[in-house]
Write a protein that holds these residues in place. Structure first.
Motif, short mmCIF file in Angstrom:
data_model
loop_
_atom_site.label_atom_id
_atom_site.label_comp_id
_atom_site.label_asym_id
_atom_site.label_seq_id
_atom_site.Cartn_x
_atom_site.Cartn_y
_atom_site.Cartn_z
N SER A 112 40.27 48.36 39.73
CA SER A 112 39.19 47.25 39.34
C SER A 112 39.79 45.98 39.15
N GLY A 113 41.19 45.88 38.66
CA GLY A 113 41.80 44.69 38.77
C GLY A 113 41.70 43.85 40.30
N THR A 114 42.38 44.70 41.05
CA THR A 114 42.28 44.36 42.56
C THR A 114 40.96 43.82 43.04
N HIS A 115 40.17 44.75 42.71
CA HIS A 115 38.67 44.24 43.38
C HIS A 115 38.09 43.23 42.52
N LEU A 116 38.40 42.80 41.40
CA LEU A 116 37.81 41.61 40.80
C LEU A 116 38.56 40.26 41.21
N GLY A 117 40.01 40.44 41.55
CA GLY A 117 40.62 39.56 42.09
C GLY A 117 40.25 39.22 43.53
#
Length: 108
Positions: A91-96
């Motif tokens: 999720s953090g990677t995709h948001l970034g």
């Protein structure tokens, strides 16, 4: 439980920071080398996604060891925790990635 949620948040923001930081530093390098920084940011964002996920959860071997112990030793709680850690990292990677794509005006 008091250790689980802080680690979940830490993993999320670590993955997010890896994506944002890597693309920004890559665009700076591209600028110094007289390459198009926006195109470099988009390219790096696509290429670094899996590495941001792996780095944020602390490497893949420990995760596989915990998943292995969950499967073969019946430790379901450890498996569920690792699933949420991987989900948080993703999720953090995709948001970034989403932030970089929107800042550059690129398309997925």
């Amino acid at each position: 439980m008091h250790v689980f949620f802080p680690k979940l948040v830490l993993i999320f923001f670590t993955a997010f920071g890896i994506m944002i930081g890597a693309t920004l530093m890559g665009s700076l390098a591209a600028l110094l080398m007289k390459e198009p920084p926006v195109a470099t940011m988009l390219s790096l964002a696509k290429e670094i996604k899996i590495w941001a996920i792996v780095a944020a959860i602390g490497g893949s071997f420990s995760t596989f060891e915990i998943l292995e112990s969950g499967i073969f030793q019946g430790d379901l709680k450890a498996m569920v925790k690792q699933f949420f850690f991987i989900l948080s990292s993703f999720s953090g990677t995709h948001l970034g990635y989403f932030v970089v794509v929107n800042l550059t005006g690129g398309k997925n």
